[in-house]
Write a protein that holds these residues in place. Structure first.
Motif, short mmCIF file in Angstrom:
data_model
loop_
_atom_site.label_atom_id
_atom_site.label_comp_id
_atom_site.label_asym_id
_atom_site.label_seq_id
_atom_site.Cartn_x
_atom_site.Cartn_y
_atom_site.Cartn_z
N SER A 138 -61.01 3.41 -10.88
CA SER A 138 -60.30 3.61 -12.14
C SER A 138 -59.78 2.30 -12.71
N THR A 139 -59.41 1.35 -11.83
CA THR A 139 -58.97 0.03 -12.30
C THR A 139 -60.11 -0.71 -12.98
N LEU A 140 -61.29 -0.67 -12.37
CA LEU A 140 -62.46 -1.30 -12.97
C LEU A 140 -62.77 -0.67 -14.33
N PHE A 141 -62.64 0.66 -14.40
CA PHE A 141 -62.89 1.36 -15.66
C PHE A 141 -61.93 0.90 -16.75
N LEU A 142 -60.64 0.86 -16.42
CA LEU A 142 -59.64 0.48 -17.42
C LEU A 142 -59.87 -0.94 -17.93
N GLU A 199 -63.02 -1.09 -20.23
CA GLU A 199 -62.87 -0.49 -21.55
C GLU A 199 -61.94 -1.31 -22.43
N VAL A 200 -60.86 -1.84 -21.89
CA VAL A 200 -59.93 -2.66 -22.67
C VAL A 200 -60.63 -3.92 -23.19
N MET A 201 -61.47 -4.51 -22.35
CA MET A 201 -62.18 -5.72 -22.76
C MET A 201 -63.23 -5.42 -23.84
N PHE A 202 -63.76 -4.21 -23.83
CA PHE A 202 -64.81 -3.87 -24.79
C PHE A 202 -64.26 -3.42 -26.14
N LEU A 203 -62.99 -3.01 -26.18
CA LEU A 203 -62.39 -2.52 -27.43
C LEU A 203 -62.52 -3.48 -28.60
N PRO A 204 -62.14 -4.77 -28.45
CA PRO A 204 -62.21 -5.65 -29.62
C PRO A 204 -63.62 -5.89 -30.12
N ILE A 205 -64.62 -5.82 -29.22
CA ILE A 205 -66.01 -6.00 -29.64
C ILE A 205 -66.41 -4.88 -30.58
N LEU A 206 -65.98 -3.64 -30.26
CA LEU A 206 -66.31 -2.49 -31.10
C LEU A 206 -65.80 -2.67 -32.52
N MET A 240 -56.31 9.25 -20.55
CA MET A 240 -56.33 10.30 -19.53
C MET A 240 -56.45 9.69 -18.13
N VAL A 241 -57.28 8.66 -17.99
CA VAL A 241 -57.40 7.99 -16.70
C VAL A 241 -56.08 7.36 -16.30
N PHE A 242 -55.40 6.76 -17.24
CA PHE A 242 -54.10 6.14 -16.96
C PHE A 242 -53.11 7.18 -16.44
N LEU A 243 -53.09 8.35 -17.09
CA LEU A 243 -52.17 9.40 -16.67
C LEU A 243 -52.54 9.96 -15.29
N GLU A 244 -53.80 10.34 -15.12
CA GLU A 244 -54.21 11.03 -13.91
C GLU A 244 -54.30 10.09 -12.70
N ASP A 245 -54.86 8.90 -12.90
CA ASP A 245 -55.16 8.03 -11.76
C ASP A 245 -54.04 7.06 -11.41
N PHE A 246 -53.17 6.76 -12.36
CA PHE A 246 -52.10 5.81 -12.06
C PHE A 246 -50.72 6.47 -12.03
N ILE A 247 -50.40 7.22 -13.07
CA ILE A 247 -49.09 7.86 -13.11
C ILE A 247 -48.97 8.95 -12.04
N LYS A 248 -49.98 9.83 -11.96
CA LYS A 248 -49.92 10.95 -11.04
C LYS A 248 -50.38 10.59 -9.63
N SER A 249 -51.50 9.85 -9.54
CA SER A 249 -52.08 9.58 -8.22
C SER A 249 -51.41 8.40 -7.52
N MET A 306 -66.85 -12.12 -20.75
CA MET A 306 -66.13 -11.42 -19.69
C MET A 306 -66.30 -9.91 -19.81
N ALA A 307 -66.29 -9.42 -21.05
CA ALA A 307 -66.49 -7.98 -21.25
C ALA A 307 -67.85 -7.55 -20.75
N THR A 308 -68.86 -8.36 -21.02
CA THR A 308 -70.20 -8.05 -20.54
C THR A 308 -70.25 -8.04 -19.02
N ALA A 309 -69.64 -9.05 -18.42
CA ALA A 309 -69.65 -9.15 -16.96
C ALA A 309 -68.92 -7.97 -16.32
N LEU A 310 -67.74 -7.65 -16.85
CA LEU A 310 -66.96 -6.55 -16.30
C LEU A 310 -67.68 -5.21 -16.48
N SER A 311 -68.41 -5.08 -17.56
CA SER A 311 -69.19 -3.87 -17.79
C SER A 311 -70.19 -3.64 -16.66
N ALA A 312 -70.89 -4.70 -16.29
CA ALA A 312 -71.87 -4.59 -15.21
C ALA A 312 -71.20 -4.30 -13.88
#
Length: 550
Positions: free
Chosen positions: A155-159, A162-169, A385-394, A436-442
Protein backbone atom coordinates in the motif's frame (compact mmCIF):
# COMPACT_ATOMS: atom_id res chain seq x y z
CA UNK A 1 -1.92 3.82 -17.99
CA UNK A 2 0.21 1.22 -19.75
CA UNK A 3 3.38 2.11 -21.65
CA UNK A 4 2.23 5.71 -21.84
CA UNK A 5 4.10 6.38 -18.61
CA UNK A 6 7.29 5.32 -20.36
CA UNK A 7 6.32 6.76 -23.74
CA UNK A 8 5.98 10.16 -22.16
CA UNK A 9 9.55 10.40 -20.91
CA UNK A 10 10.09 12.78 -23.81
CA UNK A 11 8.02 15.36 -22.00
CA UNK A 12 10.95 15.98 -19.65
CA UNK A 13 12.45 18.27 -22.25
CA UNK A 14 9.21 20.02 -23.12
CA UNK A 15 9.00 23.79 -23.02
CA UNK A 16 6.02 26.08 -23.09
CA UNK A 17 5.81 28.12 -26.27
CA UNK A 18 3.15 30.60 -25.25
CA UNK A 19 0.34 29.26 -27.39
CA UNK A 20 2.20 28.90 -30.67
CA UNK A 21 2.67 25.86 -32.80
CA UNK A 22 5.12 25.71 -35.67
CA UNK A 23 5.87 29.41 -35.53
CA UNK A 24 2.24 30.33 -36.20
CA UNK A 25 -0.42 31.43 -33.73
CA UNK A 26 -3.46 29.27 -33.14
CA UNK A 27 -6.08 30.30 -30.63
CA UNK A 28 -9.48 29.08 -29.53
CA UNK A 29 -12.53 31.07 -30.49
CA UNK A 30 -15.75 31.46 -28.52
CA UNK A 31 -17.20 28.14 -29.70
CA UNK A 32 -14.08 26.21 -28.66
CA UNK A 33 -14.07 27.80 -25.21
CA UNK A 34 -17.78 27.05 -24.87
CA UNK A 35 -17.26 23.36 -25.65
CA UNK A 36 -14.40 23.13 -23.17
CA UNK A 37 -16.33 25.05 -20.51
CA UNK A 38 -19.35 22.80 -20.97
CA UNK A 39 -17.18 19.79 -20.19
CA UNK A 40 -16.04 21.33 -16.89
CA UNK A 41 -19.55 22.48 -15.98
CA UNK A 42 -21.08 19.07 -16.65
CA UNK A 43 -18.38 17.44 -14.50
CA UNK A 44 -19.17 19.74 -11.59
CA UNK A 45 -22.93 19.23 -11.99
CA UNK A 46 -22.48 15.45 -11.92
CA UNK A 47 -20.82 15.68 -8.51
CA UNK A 48 -23.51 18.05 -7.27
CA UNK A 49 -26.25 15.71 -8.48
CA UNK A 50 -24.87 12.64 -6.73
CA UNK A 51 -24.08 14.66 -3.64
CA UNK A 52 -27.73 15.70 -3.46
CA UNK A 53 -28.96 12.24 -4.35
CA UNK A 54 -26.97 10.87 -1.41
CA UNK A 55 -29.15 12.93 0.93
CA UNK A 56 -26.83 15.91 1.22
CA UNK A 57 -29.58 18.16 -0.06
CA UNK A 58 -32.54 16.19 1.19
CA UNK A 59 -32.21 15.68 4.91
CA UNK A 60 -28.76 16.95 5.76
CA UNK A 61 -27.66 13.37 6.54
CA UNK A 62 -24.48 12.13 4.95
CA UNK A 63 -24.35 9.11 2.69
CA UNK A 64 -22.84 6.00 4.20
CA UNK A 65 -19.13 5.59 3.73
CA UNK A 66 -19.69 2.36 1.76
CA UNK A 67 -21.97 4.20 -0.63
CA UNK A 68 -19.42 6.99 -0.99
CA UNK A 69 -16.45 4.69 -1.67
CA UNK A 70 -18.02 1.70 -3.48
CA UNK A 71 -21.44 2.91 -4.66
CA UNK A 72 -23.03 0.41 -2.23
CA UNK A 73 -22.03 -2.41 -4.58
CA UNK A 74 -24.99 -1.67 -6.85
CA UNK A 75 -23.32 -0.11 -9.89
CA UNK A 76 -24.05 -1.21 -13.47
CA UNK A 77 -21.53 -2.97 -15.77
CA UNK A 78 -21.52 -0.39 -18.58
CA UNK A 79 -20.68 2.76 -16.57
CA UNK A 80 -18.12 0.82 -14.53
CA UNK A 81 -16.51 -0.45 -17.75
CA UNK A 82 -16.38 3.10 -19.12
CA UNK A 83 -14.82 4.25 -15.86
CA UNK A 84 -12.21 1.49 -16.09
CA UNK A 85 -11.36 2.57 -19.63
CA UNK A 86 -11.14 6.19 -18.51
CA UNK A 87 -8.63 5.24 -15.82
CA UNK A 88 -6.11 3.86 -18.26
CA UNK A 89 -6.74 6.05 -21.28
CA UNK A 90 -5.42 9.36 -20.04
CA UNK A 91 -4.31 12.52 -21.82
CA UNK A 92 -0.85 10.97 -21.78
CA UNK A 93 -2.16 8.08 -23.89
CA UNK A 94 -3.88 10.37 -26.38
CA UNK A 95 -0.78 12.51 -26.92
CA UNK A 96 1.95 9.95 -26.28
CA UNK A 97 0.79 6.93 -28.27
CA UNK A 98 0.58 8.71 -31.68
CA UNK A 99 4.06 10.13 -31.05
CA UNK A 100 5.37 6.62 -30.33
CA UNK A 101 3.96 5.29 -33.62
CA UNK A 102 5.25 8.33 -35.52
CA UNK A 103 8.79 7.93 -34.18
CA UNK A 104 9.19 4.15 -33.85
CA UNK A 105 6.62 2.50 -36.11
CA UNK A 106 3.61 0.31 -35.54
CA UNK A 107 5.15 -2.55 -33.54
CA UNK A 108 3.61 -1.06 -30.38
CA UNK A 109 0.18 -1.64 -31.93
CA UNK A 110 0.51 -5.34 -31.02
CA UNK A 111 -0.12 -4.24 -27.41
CA UNK A 112 -3.82 -4.81 -28.21
CA UNK A 113 -3.17 -8.57 -28.17
CA UNK A 114 -1.52 -8.23 -24.75
CA UNK A 115 -4.55 -6.30 -23.48
CA UNK A 116 -6.91 -9.04 -24.67
CA UNK A 117 -4.88 -11.81 -23.05
CA UNK A 118 -4.61 -9.78 -19.85
CA UNK A 119 -8.39 -9.31 -19.64
CA UNK A 120 -8.98 -13.04 -19.94
CA UNK A 121 -6.44 -13.91 -17.23
CA UNK A 122 -7.81 -11.26 -14.83
CA UNK A 123 -11.38 -12.50 -15.19
CA UNK A 124 -10.43 -16.15 -14.64
CA UNK A 125 -7.60 -16.02 -12.09
CA UNK A 126 -7.69 -12.84 -9.98
CA UNK A 127 -11.27 -11.58 -10.00
CA UNK A 128 -12.84 -14.57 -8.18
CA UNK A 129 -10.52 -14.06 -5.19
CA UNK A 130 -11.55 -10.44 -4.65
CA UNK A 131 -15.23 -11.13 -5.31
CA UNK A 132 -15.20 -13.86 -2.68
CA UNK A 133 -13.41 -11.81 -0.03
CA UNK A 134 -15.19 -8.48 -0.70
CA UNK A 135 -12.25 -6.50 0.69
CA UNK A 136 -12.39 -2.70 0.93
CA UNK A 137 -8.74 -2.37 -0.07
CA UNK A 138 -7.16 -4.86 -2.46
CA UNK A 139 -4.09 -4.87 -0.21
CA UNK A 140 -6.19 -6.23 2.63
CA UNK A 141 -5.81 -9.59 0.89
CA UNK A 142 -2.06 -9.50 1.57
CA UNK A 143 -2.68 -9.22 5.31
CA UNK A 144 -5.15 -12.10 5.21
CA UNK A 145 -2.74 -14.25 3.21
CA UNK A 146 0.59 -13.12 4.67
CA UNK A 147 0.87 -10.34 7.28
CA UNK A 148 0.26 -6.68 8.05
CA UNK A 149 3.86 -5.87 7.09
CA UNK A 150 3.41 -7.19 3.56
CA UNK A 151 0.17 -5.24 3.24
CA UNK A 152 1.85 -2.05 4.42
CA UNK A 153 4.70 -2.45 1.94
CA UNK A 154 2.34 -2.83 -1.01
CA UNK A 155 0.00 0.00 0.00
CA UNK A 156 2.95 2.35 0.62
CA UNK A 157 4.29 1.69 -2.87
CA UNK A 158 0.80 2.32 -4.25
CA UNK A 159 0.40 5.64 -2.47
CA UNK A 160 3.81 6.96 -3.51
CA UNK A 161 3.28 5.87 -7.09
CA UNK A 162 -0.12 7.54 -7.43
CA UNK A 163 0.94 10.79 -5.74
CA UNK A 164 3.91 11.07 -8.10
CA UNK A 165 1.72 10.46 -11.14
CA UNK A 166 -0.95 13.04 -10.22
CA UNK A 167 0.86 16.14 -11.55
CA UNK A 168 1.65 14.41 -14.86
CA UNK A 169 -2.07 13.81 -15.42
CA UNK A 170 -2.71 17.54 -15.11
CA UNK A 171 0.44 18.86 -16.76
CA UNK A 172 0.13 16.93 -20.03
CA UNK A 173 -3.33 18.22 -21.10
CA UNK A 174 -2.56 21.67 -19.66
CA UNK A 175 0.43 21.88 -21.97
CA UNK A 176 -1.76 20.90 -24.92
CA UNK A 177 -4.35 23.51 -23.93
CA UNK A 178 -1.62 26.14 -23.68
CA UNK A 179 -0.54 25.35 -27.23
CA UNK A 180 -3.97 26.08 -28.70
CA UNK A 181 -5.16 28.87 -26.42
CA UNK A 182 -2.16 30.71 -24.99
CA UNK A 183 -3.61 30.43 -21.46
CA UNK A 184 -1.08 29.84 -18.69
CA UNK A 185 -0.52 26.16 -17.90
CA UNK A 186 -0.77 26.66 -14.15
CA UNK A 187 -4.03 28.59 -14.37
CA UNK A 188 -5.92 26.06 -16.48
CA UNK A 189 -4.41 23.14 -14.56
CA UNK A 190 -5.52 24.62 -11.25
CA UNK A 191 -9.06 25.30 -12.47
CA UNK A 192 -9.48 21.79 -13.85
CA UNK A 193 -8.07 20.21 -10.68
CA UNK A 194 -10.48 22.24 -8.52
CA UNK A 195 -13.42 20.98 -10.58
CA UNK A 196 -12.19 17.39 -10.20
CA UNK A 197 -11.76 17.75 -6.43
CA UNK A 198 -15.24 19.25 -6.19
CA UNK A 199 -17.15 16.41 -7.84
CA UNK A 200 -14.97 13.69 -6.28
CA UNK A 201 -15.43 15.02 -2.74
CA UNK A 202 -19.12 15.71 -3.15
CA UNK A 203 -20.33 12.71 -5.13
CA UNK A 204 -17.95 9.87 -4.25
CA UNK A 205 -17.52 6.80 -6.45
CA UNK A 206 -20.88 7.20 -8.19
CA UNK A 207 -19.95 10.69 -9.35
CA UNK A 208 -16.53 9.43 -10.42
CA UNK A 209 -17.96 6.51 -12.42
CA UNK A 210 -20.74 8.45 -14.15
CA UNK A 211 -18.49 11.41 -14.89
CA UNK A 212 -15.91 9.00 -16.30
CA UNK A 213 -18.64 7.48 -18.49
CA UNK A 214 -19.59 10.60 -20.36
CA UNK A 215 -16.02 11.92 -20.34
CA UNK A 216 -14.79 8.77 -22.10
CA UNK A 217 -17.59 9.19 -24.63
CA UNK A 218 -16.54 12.80 -25.27
CA UNK A 219 -12.93 11.67 -25.54
CA UNK A 220 -13.82 8.93 -28.00
CA UNK A 221 -15.96 11.23 -30.14
CA UNK A 222 -13.29 13.94 -30.19
CA UNK A 223 -10.53 11.60 -31.35
CA UNK A 224 -12.75 9.89 -33.92
CA UNK A 225 -13.84 13.23 -35.38
CA UNK A 226 -10.22 14.39 -35.66
CA UNK A 227 -9.16 11.07 -37.23
CA UNK A 228 -11.97 11.05 -39.80
CA UNK A 229 -11.48 14.66 -40.86
CA UNK A 230 -7.71 14.23 -40.88
CA UNK A 231 -7.94 11.10 -43.02
CA UNK A 232 -10.08 12.94 -45.53
CA UNK A 233 -7.63 15.85 -45.69
CA UNK A 234 -4.67 13.52 -46.35
CA UNK A 235 -6.44 11.62 -49.12
CA UNK A 236 -7.91 8.54 -47.51
CA UNK A 237 -6.80 5.46 -45.61
CA UNK A 238 -4.99 3.92 -48.59
CA UNK A 239 -2.82 6.99 -49.05
CA UNK A 240 -2.03 7.08 -45.34
CA UNK A 241 -0.79 3.49 -45.32
CA UNK A 242 1.13 3.98 -48.57
CA UNK A 243 3.06 6.92 -47.15
CA UNK A 244 3.78 5.06 -43.93
CA UNK A 245 4.98 2.02 -45.83
CA UNK A 246 7.33 4.19 -47.85
CA UNK A 247 8.55 5.80 -44.63
CA UNK A 248 9.23 2.44 -43.01
CA UNK A 249 6.59 2.86 -40.28
CA UNK A 250 4.64 -0.36 -40.86
CA UNK A 251 6.41 -2.76 -38.51
CA UNK A 252 4.45 -5.63 -36.95
CA UNK A 253 6.86 -8.56 -36.79
CA UNK A 254 10.14 -7.25 -35.47
CA UNK A 255 11.48 -10.52 -34.05
CA UNK A 256 14.82 -9.10 -32.95
CA UNK A 257 15.52 -11.07 -29.74
CA UNK A 258 17.64 -8.27 -28.22
CA UNK A 259 16.28 -7.02 -24.89
CA UNK A 260 17.63 -3.58 -25.83
CA UNK A 261 15.23 -3.25 -28.77
CA UNK A 262 12.68 -0.58 -27.80
CA UNK A 263 9.78 -2.25 -29.60
CA UNK A 264 9.95 -5.90 -30.63
CA UNK A 265 7.22 -8.50 -31.01
CA UNK A 266 8.44 -10.29 -27.88
CA UNK A 267 8.86 -7.24 -25.67
CA UNK A 268 5.46 -5.76 -26.56
CA UNK A 269 3.53 -9.01 -26.10
CA UNK A 270 5.32 -10.34 -23.00
CA UNK A 271 6.14 -7.03 -21.33
CA UNK A 272 2.80 -5.52 -22.28
CA UNK A 273 0.89 -8.50 -20.90
CA UNK A 274 2.73 -8.44 -17.57
CA UNK A 275 2.39 -4.66 -17.27
CA UNK A 276 -1.36 -4.58 -18.03
CA UNK A 277 -2.09 -7.53 -15.80
CA UNK A 278 -0.02 -6.02 -12.98
CA UNK A 279 -2.17 -2.91 -12.90
CA UNK A 280 -5.56 -4.22 -13.85
CA UNK A 281 -5.58 -7.37 -11.71
CA UNK A 282 -4.64 -6.13 -8.23
CA UNK A 283 -4.35 -2.34 -8.29
CA UNK A 284 -6.77 -0.63 -5.92
CA UNK A 285 -8.04 1.75 -8.60
CA UNK A 286 -9.38 -1.27 -10.48
CA UNK A 287 -10.41 -3.61 -7.67
CA UNK A 288 -12.46 -0.89 -5.99
CA UNK A 289 -14.67 -0.64 -9.08
CA UNK A 290 -14.77 -4.38 -9.66
CA UNK A 291 -16.36 -4.68 -6.24
CA UNK A 292 -18.84 -1.87 -6.91
CA UNK A 293 -20.83 -4.36 -9.00
CA UNK A 294 -23.36 -6.70 -7.33
CA UNK A 295 -22.13 -10.02 -8.78
CA UNK A 296 -19.06 -11.71 -10.24
CA UNK A 297 -20.91 -12.28 -13.51
CA UNK A 298 -21.55 -8.57 -13.96
CA UNK A 299 -17.96 -7.80 -13.05
CA UNK A 300 -16.75 -10.18 -15.76
CA UNK A 301 -19.05 -8.44 -18.20
CA UNK A 302 -17.58 -5.11 -17.18
CA UNK A 303 -14.03 -6.44 -17.66
CA UNK A 304 -14.97 -7.71 -21.14
CA UNK A 305 -16.35 -4.30 -22.12
CA UNK A 306 -13.28 -2.63 -20.63
CA UNK A 307 -10.89 -4.87 -22.57
CA UNK A 308 -12.68 -4.38 -25.89
CA UNK A 309 -12.99 -0.63 -25.32
CA UNK A 310 -9.29 -0.21 -24.55
CA UNK A 311 -8.31 -2.22 -27.62
CA UNK A 312 -10.50 -0.04 -29.82
CA UNK A 313 -9.19 3.18 -28.35
CA UNK A 314 -5.54 2.12 -28.54
CA UNK A 315 -6.14 1.19 -32.18
CA UNK A 316 -7.48 4.68 -32.87
CA UNK A 317 -4.51 6.29 -31.11
CA UNK A 318 -2.04 4.14 -33.06
CA UNK A 319 -3.80 4.97 -36.32
CA UNK A 320 -3.52 8.64 -35.34
CA UNK A 321 0.24 8.20 -35.32
CA UNK A 322 0.11 6.90 -38.90
CA UNK A 323 -2.13 9.81 -39.83
CA UNK A 324 0.29 12.35 -38.38
CA UNK A 325 3.22 10.80 -40.24
CA UNK A 326 1.24 10.78 -43.50
CA UNK A 327 0.59 14.49 -42.98
CA UNK A 328 4.17 15.47 -42.17
CA UNK A 329 6.02 12.74 -44.08
CA UNK A 330 8.00 15.33 -46.08
CA UNK A 331 8.64 17.83 -43.27
CA UNK A 332 9.16 16.56 -39.75
CA UNK A 333 7.77 19.23 -37.35
CA UNK A 334 10.30 18.50 -34.60
CA UNK A 335 13.45 18.49 -36.74
CA UNK A 336 12.30 21.61 -38.58
CA UNK A 337 11.80 23.47 -35.31
CA UNK A 338 8.06 23.93 -35.78
CA UNK A 339 7.45 22.24 -32.43
CA UNK A 340 9.74 21.71 -29.47
CA UNK A 341 8.71 18.26 -28.30
CA UNK A 342 7.00 15.12 -29.53
CA UNK A 343 4.00 15.65 -27.28
CA UNK A 344 3.03 18.62 -29.47
CA UNK A 345 2.63 16.49 -32.62
CA UNK A 346 -1.07 15.74 -32.18
CA UNK A 347 -2.09 19.28 -31.06
CA UNK A 348 -0.19 20.69 -34.06
CA UNK A 349 -1.95 18.24 -36.37
CA UNK A 350 -5.37 19.09 -34.92
CA UNK A 351 -4.91 22.84 -35.24
CA UNK A 352 -3.47 22.72 -38.76
CA UNK A 353 -5.89 20.12 -40.10
CA UNK A 354 -9.24 20.86 -38.47
CA UNK A 355 -8.52 24.04 -36.54
CA UNK A 356 -10.50 26.09 -39.06
CA UNK A 357 -13.68 24.20 -38.13
CA UNK A 358 -15.24 26.00 -35.20
CA UNK A 359 -15.64 23.86 -32.11
CA UNK A 360 -13.61 20.88 -33.32
CA UNK A 361 -10.42 22.00 -31.57
CA UNK A 362 -12.42 22.68 -28.42
CA UNK A 363 -13.94 19.21 -28.63
CA UNK A 364 -10.49 17.64 -28.98
CA UNK A 365 -9.04 19.50 -25.99
CA UNK A 366 -12.20 18.71 -23.99
CA UNK A 367 -11.58 15.04 -24.80
CA UNK A 368 -7.95 15.24 -23.68
CA UNK A 369 -8.95 16.94 -20.44
CA UNK A 370 -11.84 14.54 -19.95
CA UNK A 371 -9.33 11.71 -20.03
CA UNK A 372 -7.16 13.52 -17.50
CA UNK A 373 -10.07 14.30 -15.19
CA UNK A 374 -11.30 10.72 -15.23
CA UNK A 375 -7.87 9.31 -14.33
CA UNK A 376 -7.35 11.97 -11.69
CA UNK A 377 -10.71 11.44 -10.01
CA UNK A 378 -10.19 7.67 -9.84
CA UNK A 379 -6.79 8.11 -8.20
CA UNK A 380 -8.16 10.60 -5.67
CA UNK A 381 -11.02 8.30 -4.71
CA UNK A 382 -9.00 5.06 -4.59
CA UNK A 383 -5.99 6.53 -2.81
CA UNK A 384 -8.17 8.01 -0.08
CA UNK A 385 -9.69 4.57 0.51
CA UNK A 386 -6.26 2.93 0.73
CA UNK A 387 -5.15 5.60 3.19
CA UNK A 388 -8.18 4.91 5.39
CA UNK A 389 -8.16 1.12 5.24
CA UNK A 390 -4.43 0.36 5.14
CA UNK A 391 -2.98 3.09 7.33
CA UNK A 392 -5.65 4.48 9.63
CA UNK A 393 -7.38 1.17 10.35
CA UNK A 394 -4.66 -1.42 9.74
CA UNK A 395 -1.35 0.22 10.71
CA UNK A 396 -2.61 2.60 13.40
CA UNK A 397 -5.43 0.24 14.46
CA UNK A 398 -7.80 3.13 15.06
CA UNK A 399 -11.51 2.39 15.43
CA UNK A 400 -13.40 5.49 14.36
CA UNK A 401 -17.02 6.31 13.75
CA UNK A 402 -18.27 6.26 10.19
CA UNK A 403 -18.70 10.02 10.24
CA UNK A 404 -15.07 10.57 11.22
CA UNK A 405 -13.90 8.08 8.62
CA UNK A 406 -15.94 9.90 5.98
CA UNK A 407 -14.37 13.21 6.97
CA UNK A 408 -10.87 11.69 6.80
CA UNK A 409 -11.51 10.32 3.31
CA UNK A 410 -12.72 13.68 2.01
CA UNK A 411 -9.84 15.53 3.63
CA UNK A 412 -7.50 13.06 1.94
CA UNK A 413 -9.10 13.73 -1.45
CA UNK A 414 -8.75 17.47 -0.91
CA UNK A 415 -5.14 17.14 0.26
CA UNK A 416 -4.14 15.01 -2.72
CA UNK A 417 -5.72 17.54 -5.05
CA UNK A 418 -3.75 20.35 -3.43
CA UNK A 419 -0.55 18.31 -3.75
CA UNK A 420 -1.27 17.73 -7.44
CA UNK A 421 -1.74 21.46 -8.04
CA UNK A 422 1.41 22.25 -6.06
CA UNK A 423 3.50 19.76 -8.03
CA UNK A 424 2.16 21.29 -11.24
CA UNK A 425 4.19 24.42 -10.51
CA UNK A 426 7.46 22.49 -10.38
CA UNK A 427 6.93 19.56 -12.72
CA UNK A 428 7.82 21.47 -15.88
CA UNK A 429 11.14 22.53 -14.34
CA UNK A 430 12.12 19.28 -12.66
CA UNK A 431 12.24 16.49 -15.19
CA UNK A 432 13.40 14.23 -12.39
CA UNK A 433 9.90 14.27 -10.93
CA UNK A 434 8.59 12.70 -14.11
CA UNK A 435 11.45 10.24 -14.25
CA UNK A 436 10.84 9.30 -10.63
CA UNK A 437 7.14 8.78 -11.30
CA UNK A 438 7.99 6.42 -14.13
CA UNK A 439 10.46 4.50 -11.99
CA UNK A 440 8.09 4.21 -9.03
CA UNK A 441 5.34 3.04 -11.36
CA UNK A 442 7.45 0.08 -12.45
CA UNK A 443 8.49 -0.68 -8.88
CA UNK A 444 4.94 -0.66 -7.52
CA UNK A 445 3.48 -2.69 -10.39
CA UNK A 446 6.05 -5.47 -10.50
CA UNK A 447 6.44 -5.86 -6.76
CA UNK A 448 2.80 -5.95 -5.73
CA UNK A 449 1.70 -8.10 -8.66
CA UNK A 450 4.42 -10.65 -7.93
CA UNK A 451 3.38 -10.94 -4.27
CA UNK A 452 -0.34 -11.17 -5.11
CA UNK A 453 0.27 -13.79 -7.78
CA UNK A 454 2.27 -16.10 -5.55
CA UNK A 455 -0.17 -15.60 -2.70
CA UNK A 456 -3.04 -16.76 -4.91
CA UNK A 457 -1.28 -19.46 -6.93
CA UNK A 458 1.47 -20.91 -4.72
CA UNK A 459 0.15 -22.57 -1.54
CA UNK A 460 3.57 -22.87 0.16
CA UNK A 461 4.41 -19.14 -0.20
CA UNK A 462 4.83 -17.76 3.33
CA UNK A 463 5.04 -14.41 5.10
CA UNK A 464 8.82 -14.27 5.33
CA UNK A 465 9.25 -15.11 1.69
CA UNK A 466 6.59 -12.57 0.66
CA UNK A 467 8.24 -9.76 2.62
CA UNK A 468 11.77 -10.54 1.45
CA UNK A 469 10.56 -11.17 -2.10
CA UNK A 470 8.63 -7.91 -2.13
CA UNK A 471 11.60 -5.90 -0.91
CA UNK A 472 13.94 -7.66 -3.34
CA UNK A 473 11.54 -7.06 -6.23
CA UNK A 474 11.24 -3.39 -5.33
CA UNK A 475 15.00 -2.98 -5.11
CA UNK A 476 15.67 -4.81 -8.36
CA UNK A 477 13.01 -3.03 -10.42
CA UNK A 478 14.02 0.27 -8.81
CA UNK A 479 17.66 -0.32 -9.70
CA UNK A 480 16.77 -1.11 -13.31
CA UNK A 481 14.27 1.72 -13.64
CA UNK A 482 16.21 4.50 -11.91
CA UNK A 483 19.42 3.42 -13.63
CA UNK A 484 17.72 3.51 -17.00
CA UNK A 485 16.22 6.91 -16.26
CA UNK A 486 19.61 8.28 -15.30
CA UNK A 487 21.22 6.92 -18.48
CA UNK A 488 18.42 8.45 -20.53
CA UNK A 489 18.52 11.84 -18.80
CA UNK A 490 22.31 12.02 -19.09
CA UNK A 491 22.17 11.32 -22.82
CA UNK A 492 24.07 8.05 -22.44
CA UNK A 493 21.17 6.14 -23.95
CA UNK A 494 19.19 7.75 -26.77
CA UNK A 495 16.17 6.14 -28.49
CA UNK A 496 16.86 5.43 -32.15
CA UNK A 497 13.97 7.04 -33.99
CA UNK A 498 13.03 6.07 -37.53
CA UNK A 499 14.27 8.38 -40.32
CA UNK A 500 12.29 11.51 -41.20
CA UNK A 501 12.27 13.80 -44.23
CA UNK A 502 12.64 17.58 -44.47
CA UNK A 503 12.45 17.89 -48.27
CA UNK A 504 9.36 20.11 -48.45
CA UNK A 505 9.76 22.24 -45.33
CA UNK A 506 10.64 25.40 -47.22
CA UNK A 507 8.02 24.89 -49.92
CA UNK A 508 5.17 24.08 -47.55
CA UNK A 509 5.99 26.06 -44.42
CA UNK A 510 8.67 28.52 -45.41
CA UNK A 511 11.12 26.97 -42.98
CA UNK A 512 14.81 26.84 -43.87
CA UNK A 513 16.29 23.85 -42.13
CA UNK A 514 19.94 23.29 -41.38
CA UNK A 515 19.61 19.70 -40.38
CA UNK A 516 22.28 17.15 -39.62
CA UNK A 517 21.77 13.46 -39.01
CA UNK A 518 21.63 12.58 -35.28
CA UNK A 519 24.79 11.15 -33.77
CA UNK A 520 23.99 8.40 -31.31
CA UNK A 521 26.33 7.70 -28.39
CA UNK A 522 28.22 4.46 -28.04
CA UNK A 523 26.10 2.48 -25.59
CA UNK A 524 28.37 -0.53 -25.32
CA UNK A 525 30.03 0.86 -22.19
CA UNK A 526 26.71 1.41 -20.40
CA UNK A 527 25.78 -1.19 -17.80
CA UNK A 528 23.63 -3.62 -19.82
CA UNK A 529 20.62 -3.66 -17.53
CA UNK A 530 20.24 0.13 -17.89
CA UNK A 531 19.83 -0.23 -21.64
CA UNK A 532 16.83 -2.56 -21.50
CA UNK A 533 13.60 -1.71 -23.28
CA UNK A 534 11.06 -0.23 -20.87
CA UNK A 535 8.77 -3.18 -21.59
CA UNK A 536 11.02 -5.49 -19.53
CA UNK A 537 11.11 -3.45 -16.30
CA UNK A 538 7.86 -4.77 -14.82
CA UNK A 539 8.56 -8.42 -15.78
CA UNK A 540 11.95 -8.15 -14.05
CA UNK A 541 10.27 -7.03 -10.82
CA UNK A 542 7.71 -9.83 -11.00
CA UNK A 543 10.36 -12.42 -11.82
CA UNK A 544 12.52 -11.31 -8.87
CA UNK A 545 9.63 -11.65 -6.42
CA UNK A 546 8.73 -15.10 -7.76
CA UNK A 547 12.33 -16.36 -7.58
CA UNK A 548 12.79 -15.17 -3.98
CA UNK A 549 9.43 -16.49 -2.80
CA UNK A 550 9.87 -19.91 -4.36
Amino acid sequence: MDAERRIYNDIMDASVTGGSLGGRKYYFDVVDYSVFGAMLLLSAMTGLYYGCRSRYCKTGEEATLREYLTGSGNMKPFPVAMSLIASYISGVTILGTPAEIYNFGTQYWVICFSVLLSGIVIAIVYLPVFCKLQVNSSYEYLELRFSRSVRSLASTLFLIDEVMFLPILIYVPSLAFNQVSGINIHLVGTIVCIVCIFYTVLGGLKAVVWTDTWQIIVMFISVVVVVILGSISVGGVTEIFNRNEQGGRLIFFNVNPSLYERQSLFSVIIGGFVYWTSYNAVNQTMVQRYLSLPSEKQTRMSIALFTIGVMIFLTICCYSGLLIYATYYDCDPLSSGRIKDDDQLLPLFVMETVGHLRGVSGLFIAGVFGAALSSLSVILNSTSMVFLEDFIKSCLRLHLSERVESIIVKIMVLSLGIVAVGFLFIVEHLGGVLAMATALSAIAAGTTFGVFTLGMLVPFANNKGALIGGLAGALMSGWVSFGGQYAYAAGLVVPHKLPVSLDQCEAKYGVNVNYTEPVYPNESDIFPIFRLSYHWITPIGVFTVIVILT
